[in-house]
Design a protein around this motif. Structure first.
Motif, PDB file in Angstrom:
ATOM      1  N   VAL A  77       0.805  -1.288   0.035  1.00 41.85           N
ATOM      2  CA  VAL A  77      -0.074  -0.048   0.027  1.00 41.85           C
ATOM      3  C   VAL A  77       0.858   1.248  -0.103  1.00 41.85           C
ATOM      4  CG1 VAL A  77      -1.737   1.298   1.300  1.00 41.85           C
ATOM      5  CG2 VAL A  77      -1.858  -1.095   1.099  1.00 41.85           C
ATOM      6  N   THR A  78       1.988   1.128   0.703  1.00 46.98           N
ATOM      7  CA  THR A  78       2.866   2.299   0.642  1.00 46.98           C
ATOM      8  C   THR A  78       3.293   2.656  -0.499  1.00 46.98           C
ATOM      9  OG1 THR A  78       3.429   1.882   3.318  1.00 46.98           O
ATOM     10  CG2 THR A  78       4.857   3.349   2.020  1.00 46.98           C
ATOM     11  N   ARG A  79       3.931   1.479  -1.174  1.00 46.89           N
ATOM     12  CA  ARG A  79       4.541   1.645  -2.716  1.00 46.89           C
ATOM     13  C   ARG A  79       3.356   2.298  -3.485  1.00 46.89           C
ATOM     14  NH1 ARG A  79       6.902  -3.607  -1.621  1.00 46.89           N
ATOM     15  NH2 ARG A  79       5.101  -4.617  -2.623  1.00 46.89           N
ATOM     16  N   GLU A  80       2.170   1.631  -3.364  1.00 45.55           N
ATOM     17  CA  GLU A  80       1.269   2.140  -4.373  1.00 45.55           C
ATOM     18  C   GLU A  80       0.718   3.505  -4.347  1.00 45.55           C
ATOM     19  OE1 GLU A  80      -1.747  -0.650  -3.647  1.00 45.55           O
ATOM     20  OE2 GLU A  80      -0.585  -2.292  -4.654  1.00 45.55           O
ATOM     21  N   THR A  81       1.035   4.176  -3.067  1.00 43.39           N
ATOM     22  CA  THR A  81       0.599   5.506  -2.901  1.00 43.39           C
ATOM     23  C   THR A  81       1.607   6.504  -2.650  1.00 43.39           C
ATOM     24  OG1 THR A  81       0.182   4.773  -0.455  1.00 43.39           O
ATOM     25  CG2 THR A  81      -1.466   4.658  -1.733  1.00 43.39           C
ATOM     26  N   PHE A  82       2.872   6.056  -2.798  1.00 47.84           N
ATOM     27  CA  PHE A  82       3.906   6.911  -2.304  1.00 47.84           C
ATOM     28  C   PHE A  82       3.907   8.244  -3.048  1.00 47.84           C
ATOM     29  CE2 PHE A  82       8.341   8.363  -2.135  1.00 47.84           C
ATOM     30  CZ  PHE A  82       8.745   8.103  -0.721  1.00 47.84           C
ATOM     31  N   ALA A  83       3.719   8.550  -4.265  1.00 48.11           N
ATOM     32  CA  ALA A  83       3.762   9.361  -4.788  1.00 48.11           C
ATOM     33  C   ALA A  83       2.381  10.278  -4.713  1.00 48.11           C
ATOM     34  CB  ALA A  83       3.977   9.172  -6.355  1.00 48.11           C
ATOM     35  N   HIS A  84       1.410   9.845  -4.136  1.00 48.16           N
ATOM     36  CA  HIS A  84       0.035  10.566  -3.898  1.00 48.16           C
ATOM     37  C   HIS A  84       0.141  11.971  -3.228  1.00 48.16           C
ATOM     38  CE1 HIS A  84      -1.661   6.968  -5.492  1.00 48.16           C
ATOM     39  NE2 HIS A  84      -2.606   6.939  -4.766  1.00 48.16           N
ATOM     40  N   ALA A  85      -0.729  12.988  -3.409  1.00 42.73           N
ATOM     41  CA  ALA A  85      -0.890  14.089  -3.108  1.00 42.73           C
ATOM     42  C   ALA A  85      -1.294  13.813  -1.556  1.00 42.73           C
ATOM     43  CB  ALA A  85      -1.782  15.018  -3.487  1.00 42.73           C
ATOM     44  N   PRO A  86      -0.922  14.642  -0.621  1.00 44.72           N
ATOM     45  CA  PRO A  86      -0.909  14.163   0.957  1.00 44.72           C
ATOM     46  C   PRO A  86      -2.448  13.835   1.326  1.00 44.72           C
ATOM     47  CG  PRO A  86       0.123  16.361   0.757  1.00 44.72           C
ATOM     48  CD  PRO A  86      -0.247  15.760  -0.554  1.00 44.72           C
ATOM     49  N   TYR A  87      -3.491  14.555   0.890  1.00 43.46           N
ATOM     50  CA  TYR A  87      -4.821  14.112   1.283  1.00 43.46           C
ATOM     51  C   TYR A  87      -5.252  12.900   0.640  1.00 43.46           C
ATOM     52  CZ  TYR A  87      -9.976  14.016   1.790  1.00 43.46           C
ATOM     53  OH  TYR A  87     -11.336  13.467   1.833  1.00 43.46           O
ATOM     54  N   ALA A  88      -5.063  13.031  -0.718  1.00 41.19           N
ATOM     55  CA  ALA A  88      -5.564  11.679  -1.482  1.00 41.19           C
ATOM     56  C   ALA A  88      -4.851  10.619  -1.148  1.00 41.19           C
ATOM     57  CB  ALA A  88      -5.074  11.879  -3.110  1.00 41.19           C
ATOM     58  N   GLY A  89      -3.633  10.657  -0.544  1.00 38.59           N
ATOM     59  CA  GLY A  89      -2.734   9.530  -0.084  1.00 38.59           C
ATOM     60  C   GLY A  89      -3.215   9.147   1.135  1.00 38.59           C
ATOM     61  N   ARG A  90      -3.478  10.045   2.149  1.00 41.78           N
ATOM     62  CA  ARG A  90      -4.346   9.601   3.272  1.00 41.78           C
ATOM     63  C   ARG A  90      -5.530   8.696   2.988  1.00 41.78           C
ATOM     64  NH1 ARG A  90      -1.457  14.062   5.325  1.00 41.78           N
ATOM     65  NH2 ARG A  90      -3.042  15.595   4.595  1.00 41.78           N
TER      66      ARG A  90
END
Length: 389
Positions: free
Chosen positions: A166-179
């Motif tokens: 999950v961390t790998r898949e979301t690493f580049a997400h914007a902060p709120y979208a990632g959370r």
């Protein structure tokens, strides 16, 4: 986007164990001091000047940067900085340069939540499902029934970190979208820990920050700037690795060799969605001012900013010896010690408050050196708080 090769080594540093007499936890953003070790050092260290202690420590490791700041009462912070911005270069770190403070950021998230409590926008013990109406039906009952108090005291039974994939898949997400992406990928499953027991959790703080976002309609980053940085005048506060040319560069250990990491690189920090658990940077003077604010608020001198009862709740042990964003220890005749430390494995920072002495001490370096920095913080606390003043 190519995934950074260092990701696993940075996120693998999960919380380990916590006992009432000794902390040995570790995570991507925090590394625990031994509270038991504070007492003998504080009570037996030779009394010497903080300047001498600092200069001796700086000379022992001149290839890395070292920061130290302190304040007694409402005095302006005294700041001492030594060392180069990067190992092997000649540029010096500026006195006003920011440092990555890792999990000390948790005290900022807790303060943000307590300000919302003071305004009646949230309560500490209401189920978080109360505030996450559009998501609660997809949440396992274990998740939607926990309260903010449990999240902030690490007693909700939350997982320490997100699963590696999950961390790998979301690493580049914007902060709120990632959370949102990380939490929604996790909250359908039962919680792994037992409610009421201490389980150090970065995800618990990410969730607390997410609740604040859903209640206010602003991102956690926007809230930290508007609710904390602006009203308190913490002008150096920002997020992620410091990018200023005169700031200390973080150093990563690869196969036993330490190398500097460019702040613009993904390798310089954990994913941005981890913000509520530990991505803040600020300079040493502002870090000490943050500690001074908490001493004043807990003494009842800043009711317009943070209610005394709210501040004192943060500094009262709730889960083991962890309050709400602070660890609480006892140094005998030196009085209680309220503290937190933080690291993303490339910086290491300790912030210590002594309410009885009205003293704040902070130390920082630009590599992961917990044992050395913990000892330095204790020596400096002792030198500045020899007893009744």
């Amino acid at each position: 986007m190519q995934k950074p090769f260092f990701l696993a080594s940075r996120i693998e540093l999960f919380p380990r164990t916590l006992h009432l007499d000794c902390m040995v936890w570790a995570s991507a953003c925090v590394f625990g001091l031994s509270l038991a070790a504070i007492l003998p050092t504080l009570l037996s260290a030779q009394q010497t000047s903080p300047e001498d202690i600092f200069h001796h420590a700086a000379q022992a490791h001149p290839e890395y940067a070292l920061g130290f700041a302190y304040a007694l009462g409402q005095d302006a912070p005294t700041v001492m900085i030594a060392g180069p911005t990067t190992k092997g270069v000649s540029g010096s770190v500026a006195n006003d340069a920011p440092w990555h403070i890792g999990s000390i950021s948790k005290s900022f998230t807790s303060t943000l939540v307590m300000r919302l409590v003071d305004r009646g926008e949230v309560t500490l013990d209401a189920p978080i499902g109360t505030y996450l109406a559009r998501d609660k039906d997809s949440m396992h009952p274990d998740w939607r029934t926990v309260g903010l108090r449990q999240l902030l005291s690490h007693s909700a039974g939350m997982p320490a970190n997100a699963p590696r994939h999950v961390t790998r898949e979301t690493f580049a997400h914007a902060p709120y979208a990632g959370r949102r992406a990380v939490l929604s990928a996790m909250w359908g499953d039962p919680l792994p820990g037992k409610s009421g027991e201490f389980h150090y959790s970065n995800i618990g703080y990410v969730l607390a920050g997410f609740v604040a976002e859903e209640v206010t309609g602003a991102s956690w980053e926007e809230l930290i700037m508007s609710e904390i940085a602006a009203p308190l005048g913490l002008t150096s506060l920002g997020f992620g690795a410091p990018t200023q040319s005169d700031a200390a560069r973080g150093h990563q250990s690869v196969l036993g060799f330490r190398r500097s990491v460019q702040p613009e690189s993904p390798a310089s920090d954990n994913p941005r969605w981890l913000g509520p658990a530990g991505t803040i940077h600020l300079n040493m003077a502002d870090l000490v001012r943050w500690g001074q604010m908490h001493l004043r608020a807990c003494a009842g001198h800043m009711p317009e900013y943070l209610a005394q009862a709210s501040c004192q709740a943060m500094q009262t042990p709730d889960s083991s010896n962890y309050g709400l964003g602070w660890v609480i220890g006892d140094a005998g005749e030196k009085g209680p010690i309220v503290w937190h430390n933080g690291s993303n494995t490339m910086w290491y920072v300790v912030l210590m408050l002594n309410p009885e002495q009205d003293l704040v001490v902070a130390v920082a370096t630009n590599l992961h050196a917990p044992k050395r920095m913990d000892e330095l913080a204790r020596k400096l606390m002792f030198a500045l708080a020899p007893g009744d003043r």
